[in-house]
Design an enzyme around this catalytic site. Structure first.
Site, PDB file in Angstrom:
ATOM      1  N   ASP A  83      -6.938   0.907  12.211  1.00  0.00           N
ATOM      2  CA  ASP A  83      -8.118   0.139  11.803  1.00  0.00           C
ATOM      3  C   ASP A  83      -9.077  -0.075  12.961  1.00  0.00           C
ATOM      4  O   ASP A  83     -10.285  -0.221  12.765  1.00  0.00           O
ATOM      5  CB  ASP A  83      -7.695  -1.191  11.188  1.00  0.00           C
ATOM      6  CG  ASP A  83      -7.061  -0.924   9.839  1.00  0.00           C
ATOM      7  OD1 ASP A  83      -5.859  -0.625   9.805  1.00  0.00           O
ATOM      8  OD2 ASP A  83      -7.787  -0.937   8.836  1.00  0.00           O
ATOM      9  N   GLN A  86       0.831  -1.208   0.000  1.00  0.00           N
ATOM     10  CA  GLN A  86       0.000   0.000   0.000  1.00  0.00           C
ATOM     11  C   GLN A  86       0.869   1.263   0.000  1.00  0.00           C
ATOM     12  O   GLN A  86       0.468   2.293  -0.538  1.00  0.00           O
ATOM     13  CB  GLN A  86      -0.911   0.025   1.237  1.00  0.00           C
ATOM     14  CG  GLN A  86      -2.059  -0.958   1.200  1.00  0.00           C
ATOM     15  CD  GLN A  86      -1.723  -2.269   1.875  1.00  0.00           C
ATOM     16  OE1 GLN A  86      -0.561  -2.661   1.931  1.00  0.00           O
ATOM     17  NE2 GLN A  86      -2.721  -2.974   2.376  1.00  0.00           N
ATOM     18  N   ASN A 105      -3.290  -1.678  13.426  1.00  0.00           N
ATOM     19  CA  ASN A 105      -3.067  -1.046  12.121  1.00  0.00           C
ATOM     20  C   ASN A 105      -2.281  -2.040  11.266  1.00  0.00           C
ATOM     21  O   ASN A 105      -1.944  -3.154  11.704  1.00  0.00           O
ATOM     22  CB  ASN A 105      -2.314   0.278  12.282  1.00  0.00           C
ATOM     23  CG  ASN A 105      -2.283   1.083  10.983  1.00  0.00           C
ATOM     24  OD1 ASN A 105      -3.308   1.250  10.326  1.00  0.00           O
ATOM     25  ND2 ASN A 105      -1.125   1.547  10.577  1.00  0.00           N
ATOM     26  N   LYS A 106      -1.985  -1.639  10.055  1.00  0.00           N
ATOM     27  CA  LYS A 106      -1.327  -2.517   9.082  1.00  0.00           C
ATOM     28  C   LYS A 106      -0.110  -3.230   9.659  1.00  0.00           C
ATOM     29  O   LYS A 106       0.672  -2.632  10.406  1.00  0.00           O
ATOM     30  CB  LYS A 106      -0.921  -1.656   7.870  1.00  0.00           C
ATOM     31  CG  LYS A 106      -0.259  -2.383   6.734  1.00  0.00           C
ATOM     32  CD  LYS A 106      -1.016  -3.593   6.257  1.00  0.00           C
ATOM     33  CE  LYS A 106      -2.468  -3.320   5.937  1.00  0.00           C
ATOM     34  NZ  LYS A 106      -3.250  -4.579   5.722  1.00  0.00           N
TER      35      LYS A 106
HETATM   36  O1  MRU Z   1      -5.502  -3.671   4.497  1.00  0.00           O
HETATM   37  P1  MRU Z   1      -5.793  -2.207   4.342  1.00  0.00           P
HETATM   38  O2  MRU Z   1      -5.092  -1.595   3.173  1.00  0.00           O
HETATM   39  O3  MRU Z   1      -7.271  -1.928   4.351  1.00  0.00           O
HETATM   40  O4  MRU Z   1      -5.183  -1.555   5.647  1.00  0.00           O
HETATM   41  C1  MRU Z   1      -5.291  -0.176   5.819  1.00  0.00           C
HETATM   42  C2  MRU Z   1      -4.583   0.326   7.016  1.00  0.00           C
HETATM   43  O5  MRU Z   1      -4.031  -0.415   7.785  1.00  0.00           O
HETATM   44  C3  MRU Z   1      -4.663   1.810   7.271  1.00  0.00           C
HETATM   45  O6  MRU Z   1      -3.507   2.254   7.905  1.00  0.00           O
HETATM   46  C4  MRU Z   1      -5.876   2.113   8.162  1.00  0.00           C
HETATM   47  O7  MRU Z   1      -7.042   1.563   7.615  1.00  0.00           O
HETATM   48  C5  MRU Z   1      -6.065   3.548   8.378  1.00  0.00           C
HETATM   49  S1  MRU Z   1      -6.759   4.318   6.970  1.00  0.00           S
HETATM   50  C6  MRU Z   1      -7.130   5.926   7.279  1.00  0.00           C
END
Ligand code: MRU
Length: 348
Positions: free
Chosen positions: A239, A198, A249-250
């Site tokens: 998240d 990402q 978070n990620k």
């Molecule tokens: O797997 P993803 O791409 O949906 O994960 C996204 C994240 O971890 C973001 O950092 C999180 O959703 C915050 S977005 C404002």
């Protein structure tokens, strides 16, 4: 909206999503006209990022109401229940999905007994309201968070917490956009964010669209740059934040937070209140999504790992609250978040 793209847009009675799997090379807006199609898009990462997933899910229910509105009362309500089921099963970690579904459920409950077309219209109005609020909230977070960044700050971010992850402006990247809008020079170091990339595919592209200086690094280069004094602050999104301030978070965020603490660098989490889940006491209770092995063994058509190797692919991790310098919310900055400070956020 940021620059020249929309993460989600409603057009001629259908939902268009910017297909994030095709970025950075192709800007495409496939069309979605049912809850199942939207749920599939969320699962497949056409749309991703906690707030954007919530917005998409709300539109998914509205689409289903529209699609079924000519049917009998029973079929209409049963179809909407199915829509809630299929959407809530699309991804487990980002609480914004469940938060947005609860909002549209509330509207549905209040409209029970009304004509199907009226219910469908009210659900669509609510989806529009959720998206419009998200944009306003991100701008408020940006305003509060920008005060934390000095002129010339070099900010590391992980994953994509930008306009692409929201209805616009972004959470972590929204803070950077707002700081720049206030006249500060801020540059971004973007972790590539294995395995789904990402950072490399989305954050780098999104910042380039707005001509915000960005340098892409391999995830494992962050420690070296910190040790050399090349990073002034870390800002990530979230998240789900537990009642005690633990942050899901990620995957890889936890490692960045540990490194930041080791090097005395502030670690900020930008998150709207809709990302805080007071029902979850600590991060240990946050469900962590595990995705397919193919995200680890290769990318697209390319495979680099041996066939049939055993793989684990948890896609989120939990950063303990004690490593979080502050949460940046639409209600202000919460330093050293803990249970009491988070509870107060919801009371004010
Ligand atoms: O797997 P993803 O791409 O949906 O994960 C996204 C994240 O971890 C973001 O950092 C999180 O959703 C915050 S977005 C404002």
């Amino acid at each position: 909206m940021a620059g020249s793209f929309h993460t989600l847009r409603w057009r001629d009675g259908v939902l268009e999503l910017l297909d994030q799997r095709a970025l950075p090379d192709h800007v495409e807006y496939p069309v979605f006209d049912s809850a199942r199609a939207v749920a599939d898009a969320i699962r497949a990462m056409v749309v991703r990022g906690a707030p954007a997933i919530g917005c998409a899910a709300a539109y998914g229910v509205a689409l289903e109401a529209q699609r079924l509105s000519a049917g009998s009362g029973e079929a209409f309500l049963a179809g909407l229940e199915q829509a809630f089921d299929v959407l809530s099963g699309s991804r487990p970690t980002a609480v914004n999905l469940f938060w947005a579904l609860a909002r549209v459920r509330h509207v549905l409950d209040a409209a029970r007994g009304m004509a199907h077309a009226v219910i469908a219209e009210r659900l669509l109005d609510e989806a529009h309201a959720i998206a419009a609020e998200d944009l306003r909230i991100n701008q408020a977070m940006g305003h509060h968070g920008s005060a934390l960044l000095r002129d010339g700050a070099r900010v590391l971010t992980h994953c994509n917490a930008g306009a692409l992850a929201t209805a616009g402006h972004g959470t972590a990247l929204g803070v950077i956009r707002s700081a720049i809008a206030s006249g500060k020079k801020v540059s971004v170091i973007a972790d590539e964010t294995r395995p789904f990339l990402q950072g490399a595919r989305l954050t780098a592209w999104e910042l380039q669209q707005d001509e915000i200086p960005v340098t892409l690094i391999a995830d494992n280069a962050a420690g070296l740059l910190m040790s050399r004094g090349e990073i002034d602050a870390v800002i990530v999104g979230a998240d789900r934040v537990a009642a005690n301030g633990d942050v899901a978070n990620k995957i890889g965020t936890y490692g960045v937070a540990v490194l930041a603490r080791r090097h005395g660098i502030p670690f900020y989490v930008a998150c709207p209140l809709s990302t805080i889940d007071p029902k979850v006491a600590t991060g240990a209770a946050i469900p962590i999504e595990e995705r397919g092995a193919e995200e680890i063994t290769g990318f697209g058509a390319v495979r680099w790992a041996p066939r049939a190797v055993r793989v684990r692919n948890p896609v989120f991790d939990v950063t303990p609250a004690e490593l979080v310098s502050a949460l940046i919310t639409e209600r202000g900055v919460v330093e050293s978040p803990d249970y009491g400070k988070i509870a107060r956020l919801f009371k004010d």
